[in-house]
Design a protein around this motif. Structure first.
Motif, PDB file in Angstrom:
ATOM      1  N   GLY A 107       0.791  -1.226   0.000  1.00 35.33           N
ATOM      2  CA  GLY A 107       0.000   0.000   0.000  1.00 35.33           C
ATOM      3  C   GLY A 107       0.819   1.270   0.000  1.00 35.33           C
ATOM      4  N   ALA A 108       2.141   1.164  -0.064  1.00 36.82           N
ATOM      5  CA  ALA A 108       2.989   2.365  -0.095  1.00 36.82           C
ATOM      6  C   ALA A 108       2.795   3.100  -1.417  1.00 36.82           C
ATOM      7  CB  ALA A 108       4.460   1.968   0.054  1.00 36.82           C
ATOM      8  N   ILE A 109       2.911   4.434  -1.369  1.00 43.77           N
ATOM      9  CA  ILE A 109       2.793   5.217  -2.603  1.00 43.77           C
ATOM     10  C   ILE A 109       4.128   5.893  -2.917  1.00 43.77           C
ATOM     11  CG2 ILE A 109       0.302   5.611  -2.501  1.00 43.77           C
ATOM     12  CD1 ILE A 109       0.863   8.330  -1.239  1.00 43.77           C
ATOM     13  N   THR A 110       4.393   6.029  -4.196  1.00 43.14           N
ATOM     14  CA  THR A 110       5.650   6.631  -4.638  1.00 43.14           C
ATOM     15  C   THR A 110       5.679   8.114  -4.298  1.00 43.14           C
ATOM     16  OG1 THR A 110       5.715   5.050  -6.450  1.00 43.14           O
ATOM     17  CG2 THR A 110       7.141   6.962  -6.652  1.00 43.14           C
ATOM     18  N   PHE A 111       6.815   8.575  -3.820  1.00 38.13           N
ATOM     19  CA  PHE A 111       7.004   9.991  -3.508  1.00 38.13           C
ATOM     20  C   PHE A 111       6.886  10.811  -4.789  1.00 38.13           C
ATOM     21  CE2 PHE A 111       9.613  13.786  -3.044  1.00 38.13           C
ATOM     22  CZ  PHE A 111       9.277  14.247  -1.784  1.00 38.13           C
ATOM     23  N   ASP A 112       6.019  11.811  -4.767  1.00 36.16           N
ATOM     24  CA  ASP A 112       5.825  12.695  -5.910  1.00 36.16           C
ATOM     25  C   ASP A 112       6.281  14.099  -5.514  1.00 36.16           C
ATOM     26  OD1 ASP A 112       4.960  14.435  -7.869  1.00 36.16           O
ATOM     27  OD2 ASP A 112       2.990  13.517  -8.093  1.00 36.16           O
ATOM     28  N   PRO A 113       7.384  14.594  -6.105  1.00 35.59           N
ATOM     29  CA  PRO A 113       7.922  15.887  -5.676  1.00 35.59           C
ATOM     30  C   PRO A 113       6.949  17.050  -5.850  1.00 35.59           C
ATOM     31  CG  PRO A 113       8.996  15.119  -7.690  1.00 35.59           C
ATOM     32  CD  PRO A 113       8.174  13.978  -7.181  1.00 35.59           C
ATOM     33  N   LEU A 114       5.929  16.883  -6.709  1.00 36.19           N
ATOM     34  CA  LEU A 114       4.977  17.976  -6.923  1.00 36.19           C
ATOM     35  C   LEU A 114       3.969  18.090  -5.787  1.00 36.19           C
ATOM     36  CD1 LEU A 114       4.317  17.570 -10.754  1.00 36.19           C
ATOM     37  CD2 LEU A 114       5.839  19.193  -9.607  1.00 36.19           C
ATOM     38  N   ILE A 115       3.689  16.971  -5.124  1.00 33.95           N
ATOM     39  CA  ILE A 115       2.668  17.023  -4.069  1.00 33.95           C
ATOM     40  C   ILE A 115       3.162  16.505  -2.715  1.00 33.95           C
ATOM     41  CG2 ILE A 115       0.649  16.924  -5.592  1.00 33.95           C
ATOM     42  CD1 ILE A 115       0.535  13.895  -5.024  1.00 33.95           C
ATOM     43  N   SER A 116       4.244  15.711  -2.708  1.00 30.85           N
ATOM     44  CA  SER A 116       4.728  15.124  -1.457  1.00 30.85           C
ATOM     45  C   SER A 116       5.705  16.074  -0.775  1.00 30.85           C
ATOM     46  CB  SER A 116       5.427  13.792  -1.724  1.00 30.85           C
ATOM     47  OG  SER A 116       4.606  12.928  -2.485  1.00 30.85           O
ATOM     48  N   THR A 117       5.723  16.006   0.543  1.00 33.96           N
ATOM     49  CA  THR A 117       6.700  16.809   1.289  1.00 33.96           C
ATOM     50  C   THR A 117       7.438  15.921   2.282  1.00 33.96           C
ATOM     51  OG1 THR A 117       5.037  17.368   2.953  1.00 33.96           O
ATOM     52  CG2 THR A 117       5.345  18.940   1.145  1.00 33.96           C
ATOM     53  N   ALA A 118       8.606  16.379   2.654  1.00 38.64           N
ATOM     54  CA  ALA A 118       9.372  15.714   3.717  1.00 38.64           C
ATOM     55  C   ALA A 118       9.811  16.802   4.681  1.00 38.64           C
ATOM     56  CB  ALA A 118      10.584  15.005   3.121  1.00 38.64           C
ATOM     57  N   ASP A 119       9.903  16.458   5.966  1.00 35.57           N
ATOM     58  CA  ASP A 119      10.366  17.476   6.912  1.00 35.57           C
ATOM     59  C   ASP A 119      11.827  17.802   6.620  1.00 35.57           C
ATOM     60  OD1 ASP A 119      12.221  16.113   9.137  1.00 35.57           O
ATOM     61  OD2 ASP A 119      10.644  14.702   8.580  1.00 35.57           O
ATOM     62  N   ALA A 120      12.248  18.984   7.039  1.00 36.06           N
ATOM     63  CA  ALA A 120      13.562  19.507   6.651  1.00 36.06           C
ATOM     64  C   ALA A 120      14.704  18.590   7.077  1.00 36.06           C
ATOM     65  CB  ALA A 120      13.763  20.898   7.254  1.00 36.06           C
ATOM     66  N   MET A 121      14.609  18.026   8.284  1.00 33.68           N
ATOM     67  CA  MET A 121      15.697  17.181   8.777  1.00 33.68           C
ATOM     68  C   MET A 121      15.798  15.878   7.993  1.00 33.68           C
ATOM     69  SD  MET A 121      18.196  17.246  10.748  1.00 33.68           S
ATOM     70  CE  MET A 121      19.251  16.473  11.937  1.00 33.68           C
ATOM     71  N   THR A 122      14.644  15.261   7.744  1.00 33.26           N
ATOM     72  CA  THR A 122      14.651  14.009   6.968  1.00 33.26           C
ATOM     73  C   THR A 122      15.183  14.258   5.563  1.00 33.26           C
ATOM     74  OG1 THR A 122      12.770  13.131   8.221  1.00 33.26           O
ATOM     75  CG2 THR A 122      13.212  12.128   6.086  1.00 33.26           C
ATOM     76  N   ALA A 123      14.670  15.306   4.917  1.00 29.74           N
ATOM     77  CA  ALA A 123      15.123  15.629   3.558  1.00 29.74           C
ATOM     78  C   ALA A 123      16.627  15.900   3.543  1.00 29.74           C
ATOM     79  CB  ALA A 123      14.363  16.842   3.025  1.00 29.74           C
ATOM     80  N   SER A 124      17.101  16.614   4.559  1.00 29.92           N
ATOM     81  CA  SER A 124      18.524  16.976   4.621  1.00 29.92           C
ATOM     82  C   SER A 124      19.398  15.744   4.848  1.00 29.92           C
ATOM     83  CB  SER A 124      18.755  18.002   5.726  1.00 29.92           C
ATOM     84  OG  SER A 124      18.012  19.183   5.466  1.00 29.92           O
ATOM     85  N   LYS A 125      18.932  14.838   5.703  1.00 29.98           N
ATOM     86  CA  LYS A 125      19.697  13.602   5.929  1.00 29.98           C
ATOM     87  C   LYS A 125      19.827  12.803   4.632  1.00 29.98           C
ATOM     88  CE  LYS A 125      18.835  12.441  10.822  1.00 29.98           C
ATOM     89  NZ  LYS A 125      18.127  11.480  11.698  1.00 29.98           N
TER      90      LYS A 125
END
Length: 259
Positions: A107-125
């Motif tokens: 049931g996982a969905i692919t990350f879509d950069p147009l609509i998906s977000t990640a918190d700053a720390m996770t994205a930075s890591k």
């Protein structure tokens, strides 16, 4: 420190190929009754992509990123005989032995950069780690990230450590930066790069790197066409990662400039 315990399971059922992946991984069932995405040693990049996937995944886990459980998967020759597709038959034939599996996130969905977000720390890591392991395959075209239970999960690190495709020149990669970071799918959301680098340095120690690299199956490291033996390759992976860690500030600045 948690010791790294990688389970080994046997494939009992080949369910379906995932044709969107260039290496055509498959969903399989193992003898523990769980489903896995099986990465084949007989695929185009072969055992080297399994090594990249394994080291990259376990380094990501070590710094607190969400990564599906990685397991070693034994594949017998019997599956090939019941497979009608010739391309898959060949893949199964050349993948008999030890492969790599990722726990299937149903049931996982692919990350879509147009609509998906990640918190700053996770994205930075993720950005800093991908700089360290030279992962060229986390772009908007192919994010290799999933959303599962409202959390970001990191998958597919198989294009990392591309120096190992030519062992004769691998040392020339040691001091290189990673300009490809400009194309990283999470770069714009990675606003905490320095903080992420500090976290990474806390958790990716020489002991942790050595522990991960030591777990790589011997069989994946042996190749008649390579000039290095298995022990020399292990030492090379350790040296590569520790050298990149020593220049993490330079890599962070490169990513900040690219932002």
């Amino acid at each position: 420190m948690n010791t790294l315990d990688i389970r080994t399971v046997d494939v009992v059922q080949y369910l379906q190929p995932l044709r969107e992946g260039g290496s055509m991984p498959a969903i399989v069932k193992a003898d523990d009754d769980f489903l896995y995405v099986l990465k084949f040693r007989g695929s185009g990049q072969g055992k080297k992509s399994l090594i990249s996937e394994f080291i990259g995944g376990e380094l990501a886990r070590a710094i607190g990123l969400k990564v599906p459980e990685l397991v070693f998967m034994n594949l017998e020759d019997s599956f090939r005989q019941t497979e009608p597709d010739e391309e898959i038959q060949d893949l199964l034939k050349f993948s008999v032995g030890l492969n790599l599996g990722l726990h299937f996130l149903s049931g996982a969905i692919t990350f879509d950069p147009l609509i998906s977000t990640a918190d700053a720390m996770t994205a930075s890591k993720v950005v800093v780690l991908d700089s360290l392991i030279s992962n060229i395959d986390r772009t908007a075209k192919n994010a290799n990230l999933l959303y599962w239970h409202n959390e970001l999960w990191v998958i597919d690190n198989g294009a990392s450590f591309y120096f190992h495709h030519n062992w004769e020149t691998w040392e020339s990669h040691l001091t290189r930066t990673f300009p490809f970071i400009k194309d990283h799918v999470l770069l714009q959301q990675a606003t905490a790069l320095s903080e992420a680098a500090a976290e990474i340095q806390k958790f990716i120690t020489l002991e942790k790197i050595t522990e991960i690299v030591t777990k790589i199956p011997e069989d994946w490291l042996t190749s008649e066409s390579d000039i290095l033996n298995a022990d020399e390759k292990r030492a090379a992976y350790i040296k590569f990662i520790t050298t990149k860690l020593s220049m993490i500030d330079v890599l962070v600045k490169e990513a900040e400039d690219a932002r």
